[in-house]
Design a protein around this motif. Sequence first.
Motif, mmCIF file in Angstrom:
data_model
loop_
_atom_site.group_PDB
_atom_site.id
_atom_site.type_symbol
_atom_site.label_atom_id
_atom_site.label_comp_id
_atom_site.label_asym_id
_atom_site.label_seq_id
_atom_site.Cartn_x
_atom_site.Cartn_y
_atom_site.Cartn_z
ATOM 1 N N THR A 71 49.117 50.244 37.966
ATOM 2 C CA THR A 71 48.239 50.019 39.127
ATOM 3 C C THR A 71 47.601 48.637 39.129
ATOM 4 O O THR A 71 46.876 48.290 40.054
ATOM 5 N N GLY A 72 47.852 47.839 38.093
ATOM 6 C CA GLY A 72 47.482 46.437 38.105
ATOM 7 C C GLY A 72 46.029 46.132 37.748
ATOM 8 O O GLY A 72 45.174 47.010 37.722
ATOM 9 N N VAL A 73 45.763 44.841 37.474
ATOM 10 C CA VAL A 73 44.410 44.370 37.217
ATOM 11 C C VAL A 73 44.190 43.046 37.935
ATOM 12 O O VAL A 73 45.136 42.363 38.312
ATOM 13 N N THR A 74 42.923 42.709 38.107
ATOM 14 C CA THR A 74 42.524 41.433 38.673
ATOM 15 C C THR A 74 41.445 40.850 37.770
ATOM 16 O O THR A 74 40.577 41.583 37.285
ATOM 17 N N PHE A 75 41.503 39.560 37.538
ATOM 18 C CA PHE A 75 40.498 38.916 36.686
ATOM 19 C C PHE A 75 39.473 38.240 37.594
ATOM 20 O O PHE A 75 39.788 37.330 38.352
ATOM 21 N N VAL A 76 38.237 38.716 37.494
ATOM 22 C CA VAL A 76 37.179 38.256 38.386
ATOM 23 C C VAL A 76 36.254 37.292 37.664
ATOM 24 O O VAL A 76 35.740 37.602 36.577
ATOM 25 N N THR A 77 36.033 36.134 38.274
ATOM 26 C CA THR A 77 35.125 35.125 37.735
ATOM 27 C C THR A 77 34.162 34.681 38.836
ATOM 28 O O THR A 77 34.322 35.056 40.006
ATOM 29 N N LYS A 78 33.193 33.886 38.469
ATOM 30 C CA LYS A 78 32.230 33.383 39.448
ATOM 31 C C LYS A 78 32.932 32.528 40.503
ATOM 32 O O LYS A 78 32.507 32.470 41.661
ATOM 33 N N GLU A 79 34.033 31.889 40.096
ATOM 34 C CA GLU A 79 34.750 30.987 41.006
ATOM 35 C C GLU A 79 35.552 31.734 42.070
ATOM 36 O O GLU A 79 35.717 31.242 43.191
ATOM 37 N N ASN A 80 36.078 32.921 41.742
ATOM 38 C CA ASN A 80 36.958 33.601 42.706
ATOM 39 C C ASN A 80 36.349 34.866 43.311
ATOM 40 O O ASN A 80 36.997 35.538 44.115
ATOM 41 N N ILE A 81 35.124 35.192 42.946
ATOM 42 C CA ILE A 81 34.566 36.487 43.301
ATOM 43 C C ILE A 81 34.442 36.710 44.807
ATOM 44 O O ILE A 81 34.464 37.857 45.274
ATOM 45 N N ASP A 82 34.346 35.660 45.577
ATOM 46 C CA ASP A 82 34.195 35.810 47.026
ATOM 47 C C ASP A 82 35.504 35.633 47.792
ATOM 48 O O ASP A 82 35.506 35.586 49.028
ATOM 49 N N SER A 83 36.616 35.557 47.082
ATOM 50 C CA SER A 83 37.912 35.397 47.750
ATOM 51 C C SER A 83 38.345 36.706 48.401
ATOM 52 O O SER A 83 37.892 37.788 48.028
ATOM 53 N N ALA A 84 39.226 36.605 49.391
ATOM 54 C CA ALA A 84 39.714 37.785 50.106
ATOM 55 C C ALA A 84 40.455 38.725 49.157
ATOM 56 O O ALA A 84 40.351 39.952 49.270
ATOM 57 N N GLU A 85 41.205 38.164 48.213
ATOM 58 C CA GLU A 85 41.968 38.979 47.266
ATOM 59 C C GLU A 85 41.037 39.835 46.415
ATOM 60 O O GLU A 85 41.268 41.036 46.220
ATOM 61 N N ILE A 86 39.971 39.224 45.915
ATOM 62 C CA ILE A 86 39.028 39.950 45.067
ATOM 63 C C ILE A 86 38.250 40.971 45.885
ATOM 64 O O ILE A 86 38.021 42.107 45.445
#
Length: 350
Positions: A321-336
């Motif tokens: 089912t996959g994972v996503t790595f969330v950081t302060k830099e990408n947290i507001d992206s559409a993907e996240i």
Amino acid sequence: MAHTTTSRRTRGRLLRAQAILAAAAATALLSACGGVEVRDGGDGATKDASGPLKLAVVPKAVGADYWNTVKAGAECAAQRAGDVTVQWDGVTTETDVEGQVNLIQNFVTKKVDGIVYAATDSSALAPATDKALSADIPVAMIDSGTSPQPSNVPLFATDNRASATEAAKLLATELGPGNHEVALVEFQPGSQTNTERVDGFKAGLAQYPNLKLVGQQPSRSDVNEARRVTENILTANPKLAGVFAANEPSVLGAAQAIQAAGKSGKVVIIGWDAAPDEIAGVRSGQISALVVQNPFKMGYFGVDKMVKHLRDKAPLASADTGVTFVTKENIDSAEIKAVLEPSCANPPVQ
């Protein structure tokens, strides 16, 4: 004599009429089944797989944000399938292994149509799965499987080992060059997911000889316990530079301990899951990165695939089912955002 002959004729006509009615009733019954195989409910009752279905969905424990998201995915799949009831129930703590064994057995006794669950202990829950299969109740696992895992029981979960190896890389990258002391706050020894994350993280650390593992303690998936063990690790290792916390309660407890020690931002935290307080920690810089699973997809796949198996005889097959790595830099992206805020209007696909 004529009267006797007439009576015989009358009885003959009645017998022929009864035979015709019996044949018609049998034909109507077969027609009503519509060609769908009827499965024995075990108590003499029969259930048409194209009709209403009752599925038991059992998390490791109820209450945590992670498992609430699993529930939302399961209920979404049931809603979209139509005429499917999700019976959601679980123990209150992930350490209550015996309680979960009894819960699965109760659902077997109730003869639900299918069971979807996450095992609190990979070995202890294996017999419970076997009992369900022996009762002709199909089983699908979410998040955590059993050992052994039956070939006809799928697992919808994260590749925990590979993701934890990546967590070690994130920690090494954040700490940079030089020698650093790090710690691991695992959660529930005996759980398949815990074992895989521990093994994966240690395999990742082996690639960075400048990182030294100086402490490893379980949180028992309890925030207060996670805080206590992290405080102990900090006391014993005042030069601690980084922590990998392997699930939601472990992350929250570790963050509290580090904050109380006045070391927020000084001790790097790489966490797992995406509870609101964890997301807030990423935004504030207290947590450097999160390994975010897709619990909505796990719940959705578990119910969706089970329904298709029961109604369409579709084979049950495991899926990452996959994972996503969330950081302060990408947290507001559409993907996240799509992962953090799943919607039944846009369900997962495979």
